[in-house]
Design an enzyme around this catalytic site. Structure first.
Site, PDB file in Angstrom:
ATOM      1  N   ASP A 207       0.884  -1.249  -0.045  1.00 58.61           N
ATOM      2  CA  ASP A 207      -0.243  -0.168   0.095  1.00 58.61           C
ATOM      3  C   ASP A 207       0.882   1.251   0.005  1.00 58.61           C
ATOM      4  O   ASP A 207       1.558   1.508   1.099  1.00 58.61           O
ATOM      5  CB  ASP A 207      -0.818   0.046   1.291  1.00 58.61           C
ATOM      6  CG  ASP A 207      -1.892   1.318   1.093  1.00 58.61           C
ATOM      7  OD1 ASP A 207      -1.582   2.401   0.815  1.00 58.61           O
ATOM      8  OD2 ASP A 207      -3.089   0.942   1.569  1.00 58.61           O
ATOM      9  N   HIS A 208       1.094   1.763  -1.259  1.00 58.47           N
ATOM     10  CA  HIS A 208       2.336   2.899  -1.314  1.00 58.47           C
ATOM     11  C   HIS A 208       2.098   4.041  -0.439  1.00 58.47           C
ATOM     12  O   HIS A 208       2.996   4.750  -0.037  1.00 58.47           O
ATOM     13  CB  HIS A 208       2.717   3.002  -2.856  1.00 58.47           C
ATOM     14  CG  HIS A 208       1.531   4.263  -3.367  1.00 58.47           C
ATOM     15  ND1 HIS A 208       0.351   3.761  -3.819  1.00 58.47           N
ATOM     16  CD2 HIS A 208       1.651   5.438  -3.497  1.00 58.47           C
ATOM     17  CE1 HIS A 208      -0.196   5.066  -4.076  1.00 58.47           C
ATOM     18  NE2 HIS A 208       0.697   5.906  -4.161  1.00 58.47           N
ATOM     19  N   HIS A 270      -5.577   2.787   0.825  1.00 62.69           N
ATOM     20  CA  HIS A 270      -5.031   3.953   1.125  1.00 62.69           C
ATOM     21  C   HIS A 270      -5.803   4.605   2.383  1.00 62.69           C
ATOM     22  O   HIS A 270      -5.288   5.125   3.378  1.00 62.69           O
ATOM     23  CB  HIS A 270      -4.905   5.200   0.199  1.00 62.69           C
ATOM     24  CG  HIS A 270      -4.046   4.306  -1.161  1.00 62.69           C
ATOM     25  ND1 HIS A 270      -3.136   3.382  -0.908  1.00 62.69           N
ATOM     26  CD2 HIS A 270      -4.105   4.596  -2.508  1.00 62.69           C
ATOM     27  CE1 HIS A 270      -2.799   2.924  -2.404  1.00 62.69           C
ATOM     28  NE2 HIS A 270      -3.383   3.906  -3.044  1.00 62.69           N
TER      29      HIS A 270
HETATM   30  C1  BG6 Z   1      -3.133   4.462  -6.769  1.00 63.63           C
HETATM   31  C2  BG6 Z   1      -4.372   4.305  -7.539  1.00 63.63           C
HETATM   32  O1  BG6 Z   1      -3.167   3.595  -5.986  1.00 63.63           O
HETATM   33  O2  BG6 Z   1      -3.144   5.729  -6.182  1.00 63.63           O
HETATM   34  C3  BG6 Z   1      -4.482   5.615  -8.519  1.00 63.63           C
HETATM   35  O3  BG6 Z   1      -4.752   3.141  -8.054  1.00 63.63           O
HETATM   36  C4  BG6 Z   1      -3.965   6.744  -7.805  1.00 63.63           C
HETATM   37  O4  BG6 Z   1      -5.870   5.623  -9.030  1.00 63.63           O
HETATM   38  C5  BG6 Z   1      -2.750   6.698  -6.994  1.00 63.63           C
HETATM   39  O5  BG6 Z   1      -4.002   7.950  -8.926  1.00 63.63           O
HETATM   40  C6  BG6 Z   1      -2.459   7.987  -6.458  1.00 63.63           C
HETATM   41  O6  BG6 Z   1      -1.284   7.949  -5.678  1.00 63.63           O
HETATM   42  P1  BG6 Z   1      -0.387   9.295  -5.382  1.00 63.63           P
HETATM   43  O7  BG6 Z   1       0.723   8.744  -4.491  1.00 63.63           O
HETATM   44  O8  BG6 Z   1      -0.375  10.188  -6.525  1.00 63.63           O
HETATM   45  O9  BG6 Z   1      -1.316   9.945  -4.244  1.00 63.63           O
END
Ligand code: BG6
Length: 516
Positions: A207-208, A270
């Site tokens: 979960d980045h 997230h």
């Molecule tokens: C991803 C989603 O997990 O997170 C995308 O699949 C989204 O739809 C992205 O755009 C957003 O990541 P960040 O780090 O730019 O907020």
């Protein structure tokens, strides 16, 4: 306690092990990273640049190897060129020829289909060769940057070709990208398939958001300070707003996004992780087991409102303006069916049924093509019980707020009332800001850098465990099913702040969304 919260800690998750000193530079030992789906967007924009940045920061071992696996007829040289282009375009750290040269010596490409036995045999030979020529010592991480429907097949192939077998003193790990399933049932099935082959401590679910500095700083803010804890509860907090707004549309991701939608794409993972970090109790330590226990308790305590029609909202972006240019609506995007009912905006209210949070609603919202890109957690405080000022003197006084700014303007804002300079008594809201750029000279690693390094180190705290994933689906399944049975999402103008129903949803509770 439910059975979900009682799992025994094993191996590196054991909270009784010696605490690590997390200030020491953490450098990965000999190993390789094998990326499935290496020609995809994620690999190009995030994974390959992150590998280079780690090498550039001196955090990878000299013999590190990167193996690409995809259905292309590339040679190792072609692959090196692809990594080179992606690094040049997306890496955060400057390009240094000597770092590149050393890294590139460990590049290998394995062409083949994910269902092709011969390709997995070639992969087996490649990792064996790397153990000899690069000294990777039998340590290999397999990163599945591929559609989730293909996970079971790859896991099976890895197992059948002896690629999951750990010899004494070596490790094999698997890294899984979201979405972890489509609903509770499919997530359970996926977890079962993966954990049949890899033991739980070898499975790293990405979960980045947990790799982001500002998200980890939520733990520092809450548990390294004394001034927030006394007010972090229902006595002082009125409600919490968690917003993840994006100004972009779905871009070229129609194939992935349609049928998934905003709730599955980012709330299930997230936003619920942000909720858990905001609401959880202090863990006994920051090892994975203790942290996950506390997060799981929050997720298990989440209650949906009875009236989902009144306390949820969803929308789909219509044509409009974004960043000064005219943009298409969702239904006009390439690859989206004219009658798609997929939501690109989702909002819901949940309650956390614990003593700390009784009666404090948590409002979650996310959307594409909104007014601007911003992710924040805003803790909104109750008004002072008594104001010794007149109504007109406090006309411009709102609720006190503590806003954790996750991105892009990383930092923390405290919002409170101050006297407007002048001879009259007039009180107006002001902001006190902490900004990363102004306080630290150290640069933040990109989320994927941090997470890839943790995989190679076998350090699990920033990876959700399968029960967290399943609890997330337990929360969302009823909402998604309710929406599926109640027509199409409401259209909202691109560049705005979502459908009217989202604003009405808060207005019903006598509140309003913050305009970040
Ligand atoms: C991803 C989603 O997990 O997170 C995308 O699949 C989204 O739809 C992205 O755009 C957003 O990541 P960040 O780090 O730019 O907020």
């Amino acid at each position: 306690m439910t059975a979900e919260l009682e799992e025994e800690p094993t191996g590196p998750e054991n909270p009784l092990r010696d605490p690590q000193d997390r200030r020491l530079p953490r450098i990965a030992g000999p190993c390789s990273l094998v990326i499935f789906g290496v020609t995809g967007d994620l690999a190009r924009k995030k994974l390959m640049p992150a590998v280079y940045d780690l090498a550039n920061r001196g955090l990878l071992p000299p013999g590190f190897a990167l193996v690409g696996f995809a259905r292309r007829d590339y040679t190792n040289q072609d692959f090196a060129q692809i990594v080179h282009d992606s690094v040049k375009e997306h890496a955060r750290t400057p390009f240094r020829e000597e770092v590149w040269q050393q890294l590139a010596e460990g590049f290998r490409f394995v062409p083949g289909d994910l269902t092709d036995d011969a390709a997995f045999q070639r992969l087996r030979e490649t990792v064996d060769e790397l153990d000899v020529t690069r000294g990777t010592g039998g340590n290999h991480a397999f990163y599945l940057s591929i559609p989730p429907g293909l996970f079971p097949e790859v896991v099976r192939q890895l197992s059948e070709h002896g690629l999951t077998k750990e010899n004494p003193g070596s490790w094999r790990r698997v890294v899984i990208e979201k979405p972890f399933g489509h609903d509770l049932q499919s997530a359970r099935e996926l977890n079962r398939v993966v954990e049949e082959v890899f033991p739980p401590q070898s499975v790293f679910r990405i979960d980045h958001y947990l790799g982001k500095e500002t998200v980890q700083n939520m733990l520092a803010l809450r548990f390294a300070n004394s001034m927030f804890e006394p007010v972090w509860n229902s006595h002082y907090v009125d409600h919490v707003q968690i917003t993840m707004a994006e100004d972009i549309g779905i871009g070229g991701r129609a194939g992935y996004y349609d049928g998934i939608g905003a709730a599955r794409d980012v709330i299930q993972n997230h936003l619920l992780q942000l909720l858990a970090l905001t609401a959880m109790e202090e863990p006994v330590s920051f090892d994975a087991w203790s942290l996950r226990q506390e997060k799981k308790k929050v997720l298990a305590a989440v209650k949906l409102p009875e009236r989902l029609d009144l306390h949820t909202a969803r929308g789909q972006y219509a044509a409009g303006w974004a960043g000064g240019t005219k943009v298409k609506g969702y239904l006009q995007e390439d690859g989206i069916p004219q009658d798609s009912g997929t939501e690109t905006f989702a909002a819901l209210r949940v309650d956390v049924d614990t003593r700390r949070w009784a009666g404090v609603p948590f409002y979650l919202r996310t959307g594409k093509r909104l007014g601007r890109r911003v992710t924040e957690v805003a803790v909104m405080f109750k008004r002072a019980p008594h104001l010794p000022f007149t109504k007109t003197e406090t006309e411009e006084l709102g609720q006190n707020a503590l806003v954790m700014r996750i991105q892009p303007d990383e930092g923390i804002t405290m919002r409170f009332g101050a006297k407007v300079p002048g001879t009259a008594m007039e009180i107006r809201d002001v902001n006190m800001d902490f900004a990363y750029g102004g306080s630290f000279t150290e640069s933040s690693p990109e989320a994927y850098e941090r997470l890839i390094l943790d995989v190679l180190l076998g350090d699990p705290p920033l990876f959700p465990q399968h029960t967290e994933v399943e609890l997330g689906w337990k929360i969302l399944d009823p909402v998604i099913n309710f929406w599926a049975a109640h027509g199409k999402p409401e259209q909202y103008a691109s560049g705005g702040w979502g459908p009217d129903s989202a604003h009405e949803m808060l207005a019903r509770d006598g509140r309003a969304w913050r305009r970040p």
